[in-house]
Enzyme design. Structure first.
Site, PDB file in Angstrom:
ATOM      1  N   GLU A 181      74.814 102.078 -48.930  1.00 56.28           N
ATOM      2  CA  GLU A 181      74.685 101.481 -50.258  1.00 56.28           C
ATOM      3  C   GLU A 181      74.804 102.487 -51.393  1.00 56.28           C
ATOM      4  O   GLU A 181      73.835 102.758 -52.119  1.00 56.28           O
ATOM      5  CB  GLU A 181      73.379 100.698 -50.385  1.00 56.28           C
ATOM      6  CG  GLU A 181      73.310  99.516 -49.444  1.00 56.28           C
ATOM      7  CD  GLU A 181      72.196  98.538 -49.773  1.00 56.28           C
ATOM      8  OE1 GLU A 181      71.358  98.832 -50.644  1.00 56.28           O
ATOM      9  OE2 GLU A 181      72.171  97.459 -49.160  1.00 56.28           O
ATOM     10  N   GLU A 363      73.878  94.906 -42.720  1.00 55.37           N
ATOM     11  CA  GLU A 363      72.539  94.442 -43.099  1.00 55.37           C
ATOM     12  C   GLU A 363      72.634  93.022 -43.619  1.00 55.37           C
ATOM     13  O   GLU A 363      73.487  92.715 -44.458  1.00 55.37           O
ATOM     14  CB  GLU A 363      71.924  95.268 -44.237  1.00 55.37           C
ATOM     15  CG  GLU A 363      71.291  96.554 -43.828  1.00 55.37           C
ATOM     16  CD  GLU A 363      70.620  97.275 -44.998  1.00 55.37           C
ATOM     17  OE1 GLU A 363      70.167  96.627 -45.957  1.00 55.37           O
ATOM     18  OE2 GLU A 363      70.575  98.518 -44.935  1.00 55.37           O
TER      19      GLU A 363
HETATM   20  C1  FCB Z   1      68.917  97.333 -48.711  1.00 52.38           C
HETATM   21  C2  FCB Z   1      68.584  98.706 -48.166  1.00 52.38           C
HETATM   22  C3  FCB Z   1      67.546  98.694 -47.071  1.00 52.38           C
HETATM   23  C4  FCB Z   1      66.451  97.697 -47.366  1.00 52.38           C
HETATM   24  C5  FCB Z   1      67.039  96.337 -47.661  1.00 52.38           C
HETATM   25  C6  FCB Z   1      66.018  95.243 -47.903  1.00 52.38           C
HETATM   26  O1  FCB Z   1      69.334  97.449 -50.032  1.00 52.38           O
HETATM   27  O2  FCB Z   1      69.752  99.308 -47.633  1.00 52.38           O
HETATM   28  O3  FCB Z   1      67.056 100.001 -46.925  1.00 52.38           O
HETATM   29  O4  FCB Z   1      65.657  98.150 -48.383  1.00 52.38           O
HETATM   30  O5  FCB Z   1      67.855  96.429 -48.797  1.00 52.38           O
END
Ligand code: FCB
Length: 458
Positions: A181, A363
């Site tokens: 990210e 994610e």
């Molecule tokens: C993302 C992050 C991870 C976690 C999730 C909820 O932005 O990569 O570390 O905090 O959100």
């Protein structure tokens, strides 16, 4: 845009039947070092900018810290046992830079390197593939003291650190992620002070963007040379940015945030140029040859996605935009984040259209304040509903031609959720932070069943 409410009434029921996935589709869980490891001052680990942030007034809710977190540094074998129980194919984790290089560069910490040897070996013994993320936000404090990402030298420090990892683990680890990210830690670290190091400065933000892009390119080159057969991706958070209330005065705010959030890293890395607004502002920091250094061949696009963002004009903020509210009638989950599965499907299609690459969803998940009932059960139906409809949206995107090759839930464990501390639980396994007891939630059983079912259909 549909608001997803019709879908919420019948979770999981989306138009069309799901397609069988690729037979090599990867099901996984994700974590990151600072959020779970703990052992912050143990075995020679140096401080990171997040250790500092946790000790800064107002930095983290309740003054929570990652000092102990899930104590994964000592309990990693138990956690890998939990993963084995889920039947996942892959485990995405990150290395803590200050654990292996306590001052960010120079002297290595053998105990830190040994820890990741043990971790990787135990993951492999469990029949799970390790996916190693080089950088998930925990920059060594010593490097920040030298200017951190605002200093162009940081790209070289990152390349040296990546080489250390590639040499040490490249015989066993073949899946590599350069960064997690990019836009979150640069924007919230250097422009909007919601993350470490908490700076609010346009120039430093622009410098950080460019130097992180250079570091990414250098990291890809290092891994390609040192790890034969490596499969390399970068993890981008892409969230559709919409003007709050659909109001015209918020449109320019949304357009600029869209560039900072969605395009400023993907476009140079994959297309070889910055998006228009950023291109103009960043010019003073770009040197001849930089774009070729940044735009390196990649094997897949890592997507982290939770929901859309609403932008509004906010003259008090560094770039004149701020976070707006979702429409008042939007469906939300757990911590109030909006649920828009159609936006997820459309993001997958947009990535395919723009970058033409295989996608790994690195994610996706759902926060909440889950706690055990009297019998000790954690019945997180809200998370199951979210995961079900987002998986259905993924299937829709695949049916429409997107090449999705894997899906990782955020997260295996409840953990240290950055600025929200321990108040926002994303795990499919509950962690009692007093006793460190792990208890799989209903969603863990649901995920294990989903994986079995999908494998059977493949
Ligand atoms: C993302 C992050 C991870 C976690 C999730 C909820 O932005 O990569 O570390 O905090 O959100």
């Amino acid at each position: 845009m549909s608001d997803g409410s019709a879908i919420l009434e019948r979770p999981g029921e989306r138009p069309g039947s799901p397609m069988p996935l690729r037979s090599d589709f990867v099901w996984g869980v994700s974590t990151s070092a600072y959020q779970i490891e703990g052992a912050a001052a143990e075995d020679g680990r140096g401080p990171s900018i997040w250790d500092t942030r946790c000790r800064t007034a107002g930095g983290v809710v309740n003054g929570d810290t990652g000092d102990v977190a899930c104590d994964h540094y000592h309990r990693y074998a138990e956690d890998i046992g939990l993963m084995r129980g889920l039947g996942v194919d892959a485990y995405r984790f990150s290395v803590a830079w200050p654990r292996v290089l306590p001052r960010g560069r120079g002297a290595v910490n053998p105990a830190g390197l040994d820890f990741y040897d043990r971790l990787v070996d135990t993951v492999l013994e469990a029949g799970i593939e390790p996916w190693l993320c080089v950088y998930h936000w925990d920059l060594p404090q010593a490097l920040h003291d030298l200017g951190g990402w605002a200093n162009r030298d940081c790209a070289g420090w990152y390349a040296d650190y990546t080489a250390l990892l590639a040499r040490r683990y490249g015989d066993r680890v073949k899946r590599w992620i350069t960064f997690n990210e990019f836009s979150v830690f640069t924007l919230f670290g250097y422009a909007i002070p919601w993350a470490a190091p908490g700076i609010t400065d346009r120039e430093q933000h622009l410098r950080a963007i460019h130097h992180v892009n250079l570091a990414h390119g250098a990291g890809v080159d290092v891994i390609r040379v040192l790890v034969p057969g490596a499969s390399i991706g970068a993890v981008h958070n892409r969230q559709r940015v919409l003007p709050e209330g659909g109001r015209p005065e918020n449109e320019e705010a949304a357009a600029l945030l869209d560039e900072h959030w969605n395009l400023t890293f993907c476009d140079p890395q994959l297309l070889g140029h910055y998006p228009p607004r950023v291109a103009q502002a960043i010019e003073p920091y770009v040197q001849p040859g930089d774009m070729a250094r940044i735009c390196r061949p990649m094997d897949w696009f890592g997507l982290n996605h939770y929901g859309p963002i609403f932008a509004k004009v906010d003259p008090t903020r560094t770039w004149g935009y701020g976070w707006g509210d979702a429409p008042p009638d939007s469906p939300t989950y757990g911590v109030g984040w909006p649920i828009f599965p159609d936006v997820f499907r459309d993001e997958l299609l947009e990535i395919t259209r723009r970058y033409r690459m295989p996608i790994i969803i690195t994610e996706n998940g759902c926060g909440g304040s889950d706690s055990p009932d009297e019998s000790g059960t954690i019945d997180d139906q809200h998370r199951i509903n979210y995961l079900r409809i987002y998986n259905a949206a993924m299937h829709e995107a695949i049916r429409a031609g997107t090449d999705v090759r894997g899906y990782f839930i955020w997260s295996l464990l409840d953990n240290f959720e950055w600025g929200s501390g321990y108040g926002n639980r994303f795990g499919i396994v509950h962690v009692d932070f007093q006793t460190q007891k792990r208890t799989p939630k209903a969603s863990a059983r649901w995920y294990a069943d989903l994986i079995k079912r999908e494998r059977f259909r493949a």
